[in-house]
Every structure is written in C-alpha cells, then in structure tokens.
Motif scaffolding. Structure first.
Motif, PDB file in Angstrom:
ATOM      1  N   VAL A  30       0.895  -1.178  -0.035  1.00  0.00           N
ATOM      2  CA  VAL A  30      -0.042   0.016  -0.005  1.00  0.00           C
ATOM      3  C   VAL A  30       0.907   1.169  -0.022  1.00  0.00           C
ATOM      4  CG1 VAL A  30      -1.888   1.403   1.153  1.00  0.00           C
ATOM      5  CG2 VAL A  30      -1.702  -1.282   1.380  1.00  0.00           C
ATOM      6  N   ILE A  31       0.624   2.170  -1.120  1.00  0.00           N
ATOM      7  CA  ILE A  31       1.550   3.353  -1.121  1.00  0.00           C
ATOM      8  C   ILE A  31       0.680   4.506  -1.223  1.00  0.00           C
ATOM      9  CG2 ILE A  31       3.228   4.548  -2.590  1.00  0.00           C
ATOM     10  CD1 ILE A  31       4.173   1.814  -3.413  1.00  0.00           C
ATOM     11  N   GLY A  32       0.839   5.482  -0.193  1.00  0.00           N
ATOM     12  CA  GLY A  32      -0.257   6.796  -0.168  1.00  0.00           C
ATOM     13  C   GLY A  32       0.023   7.965  -1.176  1.00  0.00           C
ATOM     14  N   PRO A  33      -0.576   8.564  -1.045  1.00  0.00           N
ATOM     15  CA  PRO A  33      -0.690   9.679  -2.249  1.00  0.00           C
ATOM     16  C   PRO A  33       0.565  10.676  -2.130  1.00  0.00           C
ATOM     17  CG  PRO A  33      -2.145  10.368  -0.235  1.00  0.00           C
ATOM     18  CD  PRO A  33      -1.644   9.001  -0.183  1.00  0.00           C
ATOM     19  N   GLN A  34       1.149  10.878  -0.886  1.00  0.00           N
ATOM     20  CA  GLN A  34       2.238  11.898  -0.790  1.00  0.00           C
ATOM     21  C   GLN A  34       3.721  11.083  -0.686  1.00  0.00           C
ATOM     22  OE1 GLN A  34       0.529  13.859   2.757  1.00  0.00           O
ATOM     23  NE2 GLN A  34       1.195  15.640   1.646  1.00  0.00           N
ATOM     24  N   VAL A  35       3.808   9.965  -1.297  1.00  0.00           N
ATOM     25  CA  VAL A  35       4.941   9.218  -1.532  1.00  0.00           C
ATOM     26  C   VAL A  35       5.801   9.286  -2.770  1.00  0.00           C
ATOM     27  CG1 VAL A  35       5.949   6.712  -1.516  1.00  0.00           C
ATOM     28  CG2 VAL A  35       4.158   7.428   0.314  1.00  0.00           C
ATOM     29  N   CYS A  36       6.997   9.620  -2.768  1.00  0.00           N
ATOM     30  CA  CYS A  36       7.865   9.761  -3.961  1.00  0.00           C
ATOM     31  C   CYS A  36       8.986   8.718  -3.949  1.00  0.00           C
ATOM     32  CB  CYS A  36       8.336  11.141  -4.014  1.00  0.00           C
ATOM     33  SG  CYS A  36       9.272  11.251  -5.574  1.00  0.00           S
ATOM     34  N   ILE A  37       8.933   7.905  -5.049  1.00  0.00           N
ATOM     35  CA  ILE A  37       9.954   6.722  -4.812  1.00  0.00           C
ATOM     36  C   ILE A  37      10.888   6.871  -6.118  1.00  0.00           C
ATOM     37  CG2 ILE A  37      10.401   4.311  -4.762  1.00  0.00           C
ATOM     38  CD1 ILE A  37       7.687   4.235  -3.408  1.00  0.00           C
ATOM     39  N   GLY A  38      12.103   6.799  -6.113  1.00  0.00           N
ATOM     40  CA  GLY A  38      13.176   6.848  -7.164  1.00  0.00           C
ATOM     41  C   GLY A  38      13.483   5.696  -7.873  1.00  0.00           C
ATOM     42  N   ALA A  39      14.009   5.749  -8.947  1.00  0.00           N
ATOM     43  CA  ALA A  39      14.367   4.735  -9.992  1.00  0.00           C
ATOM     44  C   ALA A  39      15.062   3.417  -9.311  1.00  0.00           C
ATOM     45  CB  ALA A  39      15.259   5.533 -11.024  1.00  0.00           C
ATOM     46  N   HIS A  40      14.498   2.371  -9.656  1.00  0.00           N
ATOM     47  CA  HIS A  40      15.171   1.018  -9.335  1.00  0.00           C
ATOM     48  C   HIS A  40      14.951   0.709  -7.741  1.00  0.00           C
ATOM     49  CE1 HIS A  40      16.628   1.020 -13.525  1.00  0.00           C
ATOM     50  NE2 HIS A  40      17.503   2.312 -13.338  1.00  0.00           N
ATOM     51  N   THR A  41      14.059   1.334  -7.125  1.00  0.00           N
ATOM     52  CA  THR A  41      13.778   1.024  -5.892  1.00  0.00           C
ATOM     53  C   THR A  41      12.886  -0.456  -5.849  1.00  0.00           C
ATOM     54  OG1 THR A  41      14.344   3.008  -4.927  1.00  0.00           O
ATOM     55  CG2 THR A  41      12.516   1.636  -3.788  1.00  0.00           C
ATOM     56  N   ARG A  42      13.244  -1.374  -5.271  1.00  0.00           N
ATOM     57  CA  ARG A  42      11.939  -2.485  -4.856  1.00  0.00           C
ATOM     58  C   ARG A  42      11.563  -2.315  -3.796  1.00  0.00           C
ATOM     59  NH1 ARG A  42      16.791  -6.530  -5.692  1.00  0.00           N
ATOM     60  NH2 ARG A  42      15.405  -7.680  -4.766  1.00  0.00           N
ATOM     61  N   VAL A  43       9.972  -2.402  -3.776  1.00  0.00           N
ATOM     62  CA  VAL A  43       9.224  -2.281  -2.613  1.00  0.00           C
ATOM     63  C   VAL A  43       8.698  -3.740  -2.512  1.00  0.00           C
ATOM     64  CG1 VAL A  43       6.794  -1.606  -1.428  1.00  0.00           C
ATOM     65  CG2 VAL A  43       8.574  -0.261  -2.872  1.00  0.00           C
ATOM     66  N   GLY A  44       8.739  -4.427  -1.165  1.00  0.00           N
ATOM     67  CA  GLY A  44       8.502  -5.837  -1.183  1.00  0.00           C
ATOM     68  C   GLY A  44       6.931  -6.011  -0.698  1.00  0.00           C
ATOM     69  N   SER A  45       6.422  -7.187  -0.725  1.00  0.00           N
ATOM     70  CA  SER A  45       5.097  -7.429  -0.347  1.00  0.00           C
ATOM     71  C   SER A  45       4.699  -7.025   0.851  1.00  0.00           C
ATOM     72  CB  SER A  45       4.766  -9.037  -0.650  1.00  0.00           C
ATOM     73  OG  SER A  45       5.292  -9.741   0.566  1.00  0.00           O
ATOM     74  N   HIS A  46       3.357  -6.516   0.821  1.00  0.00           N
ATOM     75  CA  HIS A  46       2.824  -6.228   2.066  1.00  0.00           C
ATOM     76  C   HIS A  46       3.201  -4.985   2.842  1.00  0.00           C
ATOM     77  CE1 HIS A  46       0.123  -9.824   2.322  1.00  0.00           C
ATOM     78  NE2 HIS A  46       1.157 -10.406   1.771  1.00  0.00           N
ATOM     79  N   CYS A  47       4.303  -4.307   2.286  1.00  0.00           N
ATOM     80  CA  CYS A  47       4.878  -3.112   2.790  1.00  0.00           C
ATOM     81  C   CYS A  47       3.784  -1.855   2.686  1.00  0.00           C
ATOM     82  CB  CYS A  47       6.005  -2.565   1.916  1.00  0.00           C
ATOM     83  SG  CYS A  47       7.295  -3.611   2.099  1.00  0.00           S
ATOM     84  N   VAL A  48       3.629  -0.916   3.816  1.00  0.00           N
ATOM     85  CA  VAL A  48       2.932   0.224   3.828  1.00  0.00           C
ATOM     86  C   VAL A  48       3.859   1.413   3.801  1.00  0.00           C
ATOM     87  CG1 VAL A  48       1.117   1.512   5.054  1.00  0.00           C
ATOM     88  CG2 VAL A  48       1.179  -0.874   4.904  1.00  0.00           C
ATOM     89  N   ILE A  49       3.630   2.159   2.934  1.00  0.00           N
ATOM     90  CA  ILE A  49       4.495   3.514   2.636  1.00  0.00           C
ATOM     91  C   ILE A  49       3.584   4.581   2.692  1.00  0.00           C
ATOM     92  CG2 ILE A  49       6.268   4.880   1.587  1.00  0.00           C
ATOM     93  CD1 ILE A  49       7.138   2.127   0.398  1.00  0.00           C
ATOM     94  N   GLU A  50       3.592   5.508   3.710  1.00  0.00           N
ATOM     95  CA  GLU A  50       2.485   6.448   3.922  1.00  0.00           C
ATOM     96  C   GLU A  50       3.084   8.150   3.931  1.00  0.00           C
ATOM     97  OE1 GLU A  50      -0.260   5.652   7.066  1.00  0.00           O
ATOM     98  OE2 GLU A  50       1.394   4.437   7.738  1.00  0.00           O
ATOM     99  N   GLY A  51       2.382   8.872   4.455  1.00  0.00           N
ATOM    100  CA  GLY A  51       3.020  10.007   5.061  1.00  0.00           C
ATOM    101  C   GLY A  51       3.682  11.022   3.716  1.00  0.00           C
ATOM    102  N   ILE A  52       4.365  11.743   4.105  1.00  0.00           N
ATOM    103  CA  ILE A  52       5.159  12.627   3.173  1.00  0.00           C
ATOM    104  C   ILE A  52       6.467  11.990   3.212  1.00  0.00           C
ATOM    105  CG2 ILE A  52       5.954  14.788   2.483  1.00  0.00           C
ATOM    106  CD1 ILE A  52       3.759  16.132   4.299  1.00  0.00           C
ATOM    107  N   THR A  53       6.719  10.902   2.209  1.00  0.00           N
ATOM    108  CA  THR A  53       7.729  10.063   2.330  1.00  0.00           C
ATOM    109  C   THR A  53       8.344  10.079   0.893  1.00  0.00           C
ATOM    110  OG1 THR A  53       6.953   8.772   4.121  1.00  0.00           O
ATOM    111  CG2 THR A  53       8.671   7.812   2.520  1.00  0.00           C
ATOM    112  N   THR A  54       9.948  10.475   0.886  1.00  0.00           N
ATOM    113  CA  THR A  54      10.600  10.495  -0.203  1.00  0.00           C
ATOM    114  C   THR A  54      11.666   9.322   0.070  1.00  0.00           C
ATOM    115  OG1 THR A  54      10.245  12.935  -0.493  1.00  0.00           O
ATOM    116  CG2 THR A  54      12.306  11.966  -1.724  1.00  0.00           C
ATOM    117  N   ILE A  55      11.835   8.526  -1.156  1.00  0.00           N
ATOM    118  CA  ILE A  55      12.799   7.439  -1.139  1.00  0.00           C
ATOM    119  C   ILE A  55      13.579   7.718  -2.278  1.00  0.00           C
ATOM    120  CG2 ILE A  55      12.762   4.888  -1.173  1.00  0.00           C
ATOM    121  CD1 ILE A  55      10.264   4.479   0.248  1.00  0.00           C
ATOM    122  N   GLY A  56      14.764   7.468  -2.236  1.00  0.00           N
ATOM    123  CA  GLY A  56      15.775   7.806  -3.536  1.00  0.00           C
ATOM    124  C   GLY A  56      15.792   6.272  -4.283  1.00  0.00           C
ATOM    125  N   GLU A  57      16.922   6.144  -5.089  1.00  0.00           N
ATOM    126  CA  GLU A  57      17.104   5.294  -5.800  1.00  0.00           C
ATOM    127  C   GLU A  57      17.445   3.930  -5.447  1.00  0.00           C
ATOM    128  OE1 GLU A  57      19.294   7.084  -9.135  1.00  0.00           O
ATOM    129  OE2 GLU A  57      18.024   8.629  -9.518  1.00  0.00           O
TER     130      GLU A  57
END
Length: 266
Positions: A30-57
């Motif tokens: 589950v990924i929320g509306p204020q999340v930004c994720i950079g190139a080649h990042t891998r998000v596994g099963s059942h993760c929850v990413i929310e809030g104002i969250t920035t994740i790089g490459e």
C-alpha cells in the motif's frame, strides 16, 4: 512475449503517488498519495509506505516494512512532517520508520548505503548517516543521531536525543543512553567503552599513521584521568601537531565532544 508489469496487480497505489517507471512493487503493498519513490527501488509484498515520504534510487525494501507512519509522540498534532530515505539502502522485514515532529526539524532522515536489518525501529526526527549497519531489533528513540559507518548491535536500544559517533561499534543488547564518541567500541547495560573499533577502521583503509593518532586521542579522553574540558584542550594541542589527514580525525572527535548534550559514555 508480453511484458510483465513491475507493479503487482494486488498492490494499492494512490494515483497521486510519484513512482519512477522502474520501481517494482510486490503483492498487497500500500503506497499513499504523498509518497515519491526513485528509480530502481524495489518495494516488497505487504509493505505500507505513507505520509510525506521520499525514497531515493536503488533501495531494496523487504516485505512488511511500515515507512512514513505518524510519530509515536503524544505532542504530534497532524503537522506535515516528513521521512526522507536516500539511495541504495537495504531495509529488511518489519522495519518501522516514522516521520518527524514540529518540535525538531520536522524530518526523519536516512542517508545512503545503509544495511538495516529486520524489525529495526527508527523513531521521529532521527538522523541516520551513510554506510551504517543496524542489526535485528535495534531501536532508535526520537531525535537520535547516528553518524556514518556506525554499527548498532541487535536488540540494542538508543535513548532519545542520544548521538552515536562515526565508526562506532555498539555490541549486542547495548543500552545506549549517553553520547558515544567516534571510533569507540561500546556494549553493556550500563554501557561501557571497551576500546577502539580498530578492525573496522582498518577495513575502511585507515593508515597506520591515522590509527596511531586516533589511539592518542582515545588515551587523552579515556586513559589520562583528565576532566572532559581538559581532555578537549589536550586534543586541541594534538590536532595542531599532526598531519592533515589525521587532523580531520581529531577534529571529528573534538566536534563531537563539544556538541555533546547528554554527556559522553566514560
């Protein structure tokens, strides 16, 4: 052949979220509306990413991680605080990272190239440097700073507002409630300094000359019987007498001692 989408069809991603086309997302994440994720990042099963969250490459986030949740702080009143994660981090299963609070800088920050093992908790307003290792179940309370190349052993707890210096190694199940100066090895409850992290420094390419100066600085702080202020004065003299590369190491120790607010473990 039909191209396989990197986004699993069971993942729930808000349309406002910003994901680079190369990001992969596993089942039931589950990924929320204020999340930004950079190139080649891998998000596994059942993760929850929310809030104002920035994740790089090129980060690898394993299953069931919960990133960007609101702070576990009763003073939090819904302010727009953030979580920032850099590049090439490994975040293992069931980790929890919270956003910051208005009482501090409003941001929890994770640097680059960190190895963060399962069940690690990083609380609000923590600042984690680069190339660190946090072993299983390590817990950072609010406002903790961990500098580059530090290692926190499994089942260790770090008290709020505590600073852990660069190249520190904290052993298994350490209770860290005072600031730990750079280059030291500590463990226990109560926490005690056990020596210098010499093997770690050698692996990182520290020359014999630099190690000799670091040993001198260590003896000044921990073996001379000086008060902390007197030890700082002696380190000033050591700083002015050594080569430029070693001067940077002494300066790192000096800056840490001068900026300590909780007092150092001694």
């Amino acid at each position: 052949m039909t191209a396989v989408s990197p986004i699993h069809p069971t993942a729930i991603i808000d349309p406002a979220a910003q994901l680079h086309p190369t990001v992969s997302v596993g089942p039931y994440a589950v990924i929320g509306p204020q999340v930004c994720i950079g190139a080649h990042t891998r998000v596994g099963s059942h993760c929850v990413i929310e809030g104002i969250t920035t994740i790089g490459e090129s980060n690898v986030i394993h299953s069931h991680a919960a990133l960007g949740g609101v702070p576990q702080d009763k003073k939090y009143a819904g302010e727009p605080t953030r979580l920032e994660i850099g590049h090439r981090n490994t975040i293992r299963e069931f980790c929890t990272f919270n956003t910051g609070t208005a009482q501090d800088g409003g941001v929890t920050r994770i640097g680059d190239d960190n190895w963060i093992m399962a069940y690690v908790h990083i609380a609000h307003d923590c600042q984690l440097g680069n190339q660190t290792i946090l072993a299983n179940n390590a817990t950072l309370a609010g406002h903790v700073h961990v500098a580059d190349w530090a290692i926190i052993g499994g089942l260790s707890g770090v008290h709020q507002y505590t600073k852990v210096g660069a190249h520190v190694m904290a052993g298994f199940a350490s209770h860290i409630s005072q600031d730990v100066p750079p280059f030291c090895m500590v463990d226990g409850h109560p926490l005690a300094v056990r020596g210098l992290n010499l093997e770690g420094l050698r692996r990182r390419g520290f020359s014999a000359e630099r190690l000799a100066v670091i040993k001198q600085a260590y003896r000044v702080v921990y073996r001379s019987g000086l008060t902390l202020q007197a030890a700082v004065d002696a380190l000033d003299n050591l700083h002015s007498s050594c080569e430029a590369e070693a001067q940077a190491d002494v300066q790192l120790m000096l800056d840490f001692l001068r900026q300590s607010t909780r007092g150092i473990v001694r």
